[in-house]
Design an enzyme around this catalytic site. Sequence first.
Site, short mmCIF file in Angstrom:
data_model
loop_
_atom_site.label_atom_id
_atom_site.label_comp_id
_atom_site.label_asym_id
_atom_site.label_seq_id
_atom_site.Cartn_x
_atom_site.Cartn_y
_atom_site.Cartn_z
N LYS A 231 -0.84 -46.45 7.64
CA LYS A 231 -1.90 -47.32 7.11
C LYS A 231 -1.99 -47.25 5.58
CE LYS A 231 -4.71 -47.51 11.34
NZ LYS A 231 -3.95 -46.56 12.20
N ARG A 232 -0.86 -47.29 4.93
CA ARG A 232 -0.86 -47.29 3.47
C ARG A 232 -1.12 -48.71 2.96
NH1 ARG A 232 -0.91 -42.33 4.78
NH2 ARG A 232 0.56 -40.85 3.90
#
Lengths: 307, 307
Positions: free
Chosen positions: A105-106
Amino acid sequence: MINQLVKEIQKKNAPIVVGLDPMLSYVPEHIQKKAFAEYGETLEGAAEAIWQFNKGIVDATWDLIPAVKPQVAMYEQFGVPGLLAFKKTVDYCKSKGLVVIGDIKRGDIGSTSGAYATGHLGQVTVGTKKYYGFDEDFVTVNPYLGSDGVKPFVDVCKEEKKGIFVLVKTSNPSSGEFQDQLVEGRPLYELVGEKVAAWGEEVMGDSYSYVGAVVGATYPKMGEILRKIMPKAYILVPGYGAQGGKAEDLKPYFNKDGLGAIVNSSRGIICAYKQETYARFGAEQYAEASRQAVIDMREDINSAIQG
Amino acid sequence: MINQLVKEIQKKNAPIVVGLDPMLSYVPEHIQKKAFAEYGETLEGAAEAIWQFNKGIVDATWDLIPAVKPQVAMYEQFGVPGLLAFKKTVDYCKSKGLVVIGDIKRGDIGSTSGAYATGHLGQVTVGTKKYYGFDEDFVTVNPYLGSDGVKPFVDVCKEEKKGIFVLVKTSNPSSGEFQDQLVEGRPLYELVGEKVAAWGEEVMGDSYSYVGAVVGATYPKMGEILRKIMPKAYILVPGYGAQGGKAEDLKPYFNKDGLGAIVNSSRGIICAYKQETYARFGAEQYAEASRQAVIDMREDINSAIQG
């Protein structure tokens, strides 16, 4: 890589992914004891325990599943030693022929998103040489920063023939606080879904795009709409099992070809031995319990989507 | 920690933070050569080069600045060795009395956000012991998943007396794609700002909350509105300098007490020696160039906000 994912899903007849999200409390005592005996009650000891735990599950399930999804947060909590265990897990799963979806989830801006994409999917240049950092096959990406934040990932995907899953509608109770807000009468997640479809157009595999989406199992009506908005995006579906999503709700996430979605279960599989249904296996046979849970999940989902 | 940040800003009369976001191409050749001589052209060599580069800048500037903001993506691109350099940088900056803002932009759901919070701000339990993973003082957090994703960070902040900066309006050109969408006539970032104010209420320091916000310097009119919506939130302001934000635009981000905002510059400081203005220092004296750039930035910002 999307082609390989589809091929593996078809070959194994299993649109499922096992979430390797180990908390230390999930790891059976005999594994913790052995790791602590060798490394002490240290971050290194904890990292060894979760790595051995993962290895057991992978050894017991790799022939049944197309993919795994290690959640990097669970490793990051143990600092650098934890990230070493993450890397070992990624490498080991790939050596078993599994597709690895790094749930990271960058998302950042421009060159910073580029650095994340390089570190997790691509190769970094050091002098005259090039190296992979973590080398997952897919990663999850947060879209809040807009196209600037996502495009650098798409560029690396194109180069490496890898892929991403962009968060569209997450499975948690408060996901609606921002994602469901109405913009000209339509929820924000639909706008994000349209962008996902657009970002994915230039990086098509044989039948699906390198750019997929995350849509939680807990919101099937939204899944149905998003399926139509992003026909070529593979949907990674969290929230099945422990979070309350049911197999019969999953049909709308799939296309008529029986493809287009892959359903994740984390605790439901890796902690199976703690559930009443699988208690007969006991902590020593935790991996066998996970194998049985995979078989049951595959059956549950296939019968729901084919029914 | 917010109290310490405010105290350091006042003591040093410098509402500024230096972004330690090293690309390998920023590192002067003599440092790269030395690192590669010792470790080869490897990920370890690259990590050594960026760590030595950082150390030089910190040694030359720590007495002038209250805080640093290492961007973890720049380290993550070098895999595990890069994250070791990140950890070394965090520890070294803290040993110099600097407040460390980990620019990690993490955000997930429930226990997963909890794991990130534990790894970066809190302590993880291993058997009978407890350990800090990365141990920053503040981190940045992505709000797209809603309260579920942010609250676990707030809980750890309360326990550790640390803080977060939540992304509200980012500095990049496409930040408006989702953040500016109108919800009942008001942009989404205002809703996020209201949530930031609410999340921060229960974790107040002396005059500001443990929960701050990120608002880009490139959107001063939005900054003015958000300042009013979140009067107790410290605003971390990226986008000054290299991204086009100007000092005269920064006044609205501050409160009447002259506090309430801290302005970041990354490339403008750490790559100062590559700019014409500071070219006289040369690559060997890159850290002295950074020192001069800090002095000039402090003057530029103080005269604008006090003017």
